[in-house]
Design a protein around this motif. Structure first.
Motif, PDB file in Angstrom:
ATOM      1  N   GLN A 183       0.805  -1.223   0.000  1.00 38.11           N
ATOM      2  CA  GLN A 183       0.000   0.000   0.000  1.00 38.11           C
ATOM      3  C   GLN A 183       0.838   1.273   0.000  1.00 38.11           C
ATOM      4  O   GLN A 183       0.290   2.362  -0.166  1.00 38.11           O
ATOM      5  N   LEU A 184       2.127   1.170   0.217  1.00 32.58           N
ATOM      6  CA  LEU A 184       2.973   2.347   0.368  1.00 32.58           C
ATOM      7  C   LEU A 184       3.825   2.599  -0.861  1.00 32.58           C
ATOM      8  O   LEU A 184       4.501   1.684  -1.343  1.00 32.58           O
ATOM      9  N   PRO A 185       3.833   3.830  -1.351  1.00 30.37           N
ATOM     10  CA  PRO A 185       4.738   4.138  -2.463  1.00 30.37           C
ATOM     11  C   PRO A 185       6.179   4.140  -1.941  1.00 30.37           C
ATOM     12  O   PRO A 185       6.435   4.426  -0.773  1.00 30.37           O
ATOM     13  N   GLY A 186       7.112   3.805  -2.791  1.00 30.85           N
ATOM     14  CA  GLY A 186       8.511   3.835  -2.400  1.00 30.85           C
ATOM     15  C   GLY A 186       8.956   2.631  -1.594  1.00 30.85           C
ATOM     16  O   GLY A 186      10.007   2.659  -0.969  1.00 30.85           O
ATOM     17  N   CYS A 187       8.167   1.564  -1.603  1.00 28.68           N
ATOM     18  CA  CYS A 187       8.521   0.358  -0.859  1.00 28.68           C
ATOM     19  C   CYS A 187       8.651  -0.823  -1.818  1.00 28.68           C
ATOM     20  O   CYS A 187       7.898  -0.929  -2.784  1.00 28.68           O
ATOM     21  N   LEU A 188       9.604  -1.686  -1.526  1.00 33.30           N
ATOM     22  CA  LEU A 188       9.827  -2.854  -2.366  1.00 33.30           C
ATOM     23  C   LEU A 188      10.344  -3.988  -1.500  1.00 33.30           C
ATOM     24  O   LEU A 188      11.223  -3.783  -0.658  1.00 33.30           O
ATOM     25  N   TYR A 189       9.807  -5.169  -1.683  1.00 37.50           N
ATOM     26  CA  TYR A 189      10.264  -6.374  -0.987  1.00 37.50           C
ATOM     27  C   TYR A 189      10.497  -7.432  -2.048  1.00 37.50           C
ATOM     28  O   TYR A 189       9.580  -7.769  -2.801  1.00 37.50           O
ATOM     29  N   LEU A 190      11.719  -7.935  -2.154  1.00 37.27           N
ATOM     30  CA  LEU A 190      12.086  -8.918  -3.174  1.00 37.27           C
ATOM     31  C   LEU A 190      12.556 -10.212  -2.533  1.00 37.27           C
ATOM     32  O   LEU A 190      13.149 -10.200  -1.455  1.00 37.27           O
ATOM     33  N   THR A 191      12.339 -11.311  -3.228  1.00 42.14           N
ATOM     34  CA  THR A 191      12.772 -12.626  -2.773  1.00 42.14           C
ATOM     35  C   THR A 191      13.709 -13.240  -3.801  1.00 42.14           C
ATOM     36  O   THR A 191      13.465 -13.158  -5.001  1.00 42.14           O
ATOM     37  N   ALA A 192      14.790 -13.852  -3.286  1.00 43.15           N
ATOM     38  CA  ALA A 192      15.702 -14.655  -4.109  1.00 43.15           C
ATOM     39  C   ALA A 192      15.263 -16.107  -3.937  1.00 43.15           C
ATOM     40  O   ALA A 192      15.322 -16.644  -2.833  1.00 43.15           O
ATOM     41  N   GLU A 193      14.801 -16.716  -5.004  1.00 42.34           N
ATOM     42  CA  GLU A 193      14.264 -18.077  -4.947  1.00 42.34           C
ATOM     43  C   GLU A 193      15.152 -19.031  -5.734  1.00 42.34           C
ATOM     44  O   GLU A 193      15.507 -18.758  -6.885  1.00 42.34           O
ATOM     45  N   VAL A 194      15.503 -20.149  -5.105  1.00 39.31           N
ATOM     46  CA  VAL A 194      16.269 -21.202  -5.758  1.00 39.31           C
ATOM     47  C   VAL A 194      15.559 -22.521  -5.473  1.00 39.31           C
ATOM     48  O   VAL A 194      15.194 -22.800  -4.330  1.00 39.31           O
ATOM     49  N   ASP A 195      15.368 -23.312  -6.503  1.00 41.27           N
ATOM     50  CA  ASP A 195      14.717 -24.620  -6.359  1.00 41.27           C
ATOM     51  C   ASP A 195      13.368 -24.514  -5.648  1.00 41.27           C
ATOM     52  O   ASP A 195      13.010 -25.346  -4.818  1.00 41.27           O
ATOM     53  N   GLY A 196      12.625 -23.446  -5.934  1.00 39.31           N
ATOM     54  CA  GLY A 196      11.281 -23.279  -5.406  1.00 39.31           C
ATOM     55  C   GLY A 196      11.186 -22.750  -3.990  1.00 39.31           C
ATOM     56  O   GLY A 196      10.095 -22.680  -3.433  1.00 39.31           O
ATOM     57  N   ALA A 197      12.316 -22.377  -3.384  1.00 40.02           N
ATOM     58  CA  ALA A 197      12.294 -21.905  -1.999  1.00 40.02           C
ATOM     59  C   ALA A 197      13.048 -20.589  -1.857  1.00 40.02           C
ATOM     60  O   ALA A 197      14.080 -20.390  -2.504  1.00 40.02           O
ATOM     61  N   PRO A 198      12.560 -19.686  -1.003  1.00 35.57           N
ATOM     62  CA  PRO A 198      13.301 -18.453  -0.738  1.00 35.57           C
ATOM     63  C   PRO A 198      14.652 -18.761  -0.093  1.00 35.57           C
ATOM     64  O   PRO A 198      14.741 -19.573   0.830  1.00 35.57           O
ATOM     65  N   ARG A 199      15.696 -18.118  -0.616  1.00 38.83           N
ATOM     66  CA  ARG A 199      17.051 -18.274  -0.067  1.00 38.83           C
ATOM     67  C   ARG A 199      17.588 -16.947   0.453  1.00 38.83           C
ATOM     68  O   ARG A 199      18.636 -16.901   1.071  1.00 38.83           O
ATOM     69  N   GLY A 200      16.843 -15.872   0.162  1.00 46.78           N
ATOM     70  CA  GLY A 200      17.236 -14.555   0.624  1.00 46.78           C
ATOM     71  C   GLY A 200      16.151 -13.551   0.274  1.00 46.78           C
ATOM     72  O   GLY A 200      15.188 -13.869  -0.425  1.00 46.78           O
TER      73      GLY A 200
END
Length: 122
Positions: A66-83
């Motif tokens: 809902q907030l401008p200027g916000c970003l959340y990213l996921t690093a996914e390997v083999d179907g699972a978040p790794r970072g």
């Protein structure tokens, strides 16, 4: 929250890496990564200080949406978040040019290019 188109690349170890916008389903894995890093003693917090719950983290993802200027990213390997990486700009007109950046990568997936790929996607 800004979203990105999923980016696919290859890590140094040969695994395929996806950098994508974080989903609520990632909350448990991201929280586990955060706790594991705290237990290593290399974090800004000790493991017993982490009071965040999966539901609270999911709520943070929703608030970021809902907030401008916000970003959340996921690093996914083999179907699972790794970072993950998050950025949140300042909440007022006088601070919107500045922000908070956080980056977490699970121990077994460090030095493979996960963190660099997350930062490039930002």
């Amino acid at each position: 929250m800004a979203t990105i188109q999923t980016v696919k690349t290859t890590l140094r170890n040969g695994h395929d890496l996806l950098i994508r916008s974080t989903a609520e389903a990632d909350a448990r894995a991201i929280l586990n990564i955060r706790i594991a890093i705290a237990r290593e003693g290399t974090s800004w917090e000790d493991a017993d200080e982490i009071a965040t719950t999966i539901a609270a983290l999911q709520g943070r993802f929703r608030r970021f949406a809902q907030l401008p200027g916000c970003l959340y990213l996921t690093a996914e390997v083999d179907g699972a978040p790794r970072g993950c990486l998050w950025f949140q700009n300042g909440p007022t007109r006088r601070t919107e040019h500045a922000g908070e950046l956080g980056l977490l990568v699970a121990r077994d997936w460090r030095r493979q290019g996960n963190g660099a790929a997350l930062v490039r996607a930002l």
